[in-house]
Design a protein around this motif. Structure first.
Motif, PDB file in Angstrom:
ATOM      1  N   ARG A   1     -47.974   4.576  62.697  1.00 18.94           N
ATOM      2  CA  ARG A   1     -48.562   3.581  63.587  1.00 18.94           C
ATOM      3  C   ARG A   1     -48.147   3.878  65.027  1.00 18.94           C
ATOM      4  O   ARG A   1     -47.093   4.448  65.270  1.00 18.94           O
ATOM      5  N   THR A   2     -48.975   3.458  65.962  1.00 15.90           N
ATOM      6  CA  THR A   2     -48.622   3.558  67.371  1.00 15.90           C
ATOM      7  C   THR A   2     -47.496   2.571  67.632  1.00 15.90           C
ATOM      8  O   THR A   2     -47.636   1.380  67.317  1.00 15.90           O
TER       9      THR A   2
ATOM     10  N   ASP B   1     -47.773   1.933  57.440  1.00 15.04           N
ATOM     11  CA  ASP B   1     -47.295   0.655  56.926  1.00 15.04           C
ATOM     12  C   ASP B   1     -47.830   0.399  55.512  1.00 15.04           C
ATOM     13  O   ASP B   1     -47.347  -0.477  54.806  1.00 15.04           O
TER      14      ASP B   1
ATOM     15  N   VAL C   1     -55.375   5.545  65.869  1.00 13.78           N
ATOM     16  CA  VAL C   1     -55.492   5.853  64.442  1.00 13.78           C
ATOM     17  C   VAL C   1     -56.886   6.393  64.129  1.00 13.78           C
ATOM     18  O   VAL C   1     -57.029   7.324  63.325  1.00 13.78           O
TER      19      VAL C   1
ATOM     20  N   GLY D   1     -52.692   3.651  57.812  1.00  9.92           N
ATOM     21  CA  GLY D   1     -51.463   3.603  58.575  1.00  9.92           C
ATOM     22  C   GLY D   1     -50.262   3.687  57.646  1.00  9.92           C
ATOM     23  O   GLY D   1     -50.339   3.290  56.474  1.00  9.92           O
TER      24      GLY D   1
ATOM     25  N   GLY E   1     -53.659   1.020  69.657  1.00  9.57           N
ATOM     26  CA  GLY E   1     -53.215   1.499  68.348  1.00  9.57           C
ATOM     27  C   GLY E   1     -54.391   1.755  67.420  1.00  9.57           C
ATOM     28  O   GLY E   1     -54.415   2.747  66.679  1.00  9.57           O
ATOM     29  N   HIS E   2     -55.404   0.879  67.461  1.00  4.90           N
ATOM     30  CA  HIS E   2     -56.612   1.100  66.668  1.00  4.90           C
ATOM     31  C   HIS E   2     -57.312   2.382  67.105  1.00  4.90           C
ATOM     32  O   HIS E   2     -57.714   3.199  66.278  1.00  4.90           O
TER      33      HIS E   2
ATOM     34  N   SER F   1     -49.195  -4.339  67.859  1.00  2.26           N
ATOM     35  CA  SER F   1     -49.808  -4.834  66.631  1.00  2.26           C
ATOM     36  C   SER F   1     -50.729  -5.989  66.988  1.00  2.26           C
ATOM     37  O   SER F   1     -50.489  -6.715  67.955  1.00  2.26           O
TER      38      SER F   1
END
Length: 128
Positions: free
Chosen positions: A110-111, A91, A16, A89, A12-13, A115
């Motif tokens: 977000r992916t 969020d 992004v 993101g 996910g990092h 998390s």
């Protein structure tokens, strides 16, 4: 420009950062200091700042990293580094709109299903 802790670096990092890099000519990443991370998340990061900075700086889509010492200095960081776009993101949707007078603010989805918090919990409980 984007900001984050980037602790327990995961897919996910990477996603992004890749998507953020597509929005400009270069990508700078502010990485939360250990002290900032502890104050905002009520826990110390798993990896110390220098290791998190080395991981993020080593990515081909990242042109530079710097330490984010305070959430209250975001506008200063944006101006100091001449950022045209702030990427966060979704969020954080709406929480950085105040910077639209300094640069464009973009919130990326977000992916799904990943998390850092969930990864840390799974690792600490030994479950999959």
């Amino acid at each position: 420009m984007t900001f984050g802790t980037f602790d327990v670096f995961h897919y996910g990092h990477l996603r992004v950062l890749e998507r953020a890099a597509e929005l400009g000519d270069r990508l700078l990443v502010g990485i939360s200091s250990d002290e900032l991370n502890a104050s905002k998340k009520q826990r110390a990061p798993i990896y110390p700042l220098q290791e998190r900075m080395a991981i993020v700086a080593g990515l081909k889509v990242v042109d530079g990293v710097f330490v984010e010492h305070s959430l209250d200095l975001k506008r200063d960081y944006l101006r100091e580094h001449h950022a045209d776009v702030l990427v966060m993101g979704d969020d954080w949707e709406g929480r950085f709109d105040e910077f639209n007078d300094t640069c464009e603010v973009v919130y990326l989805p977000r992916t799904p299903a990943i998390s850092t918090t969930e990864l840390i919990e799974r690792i600490s409980w030994g479950s999959s």
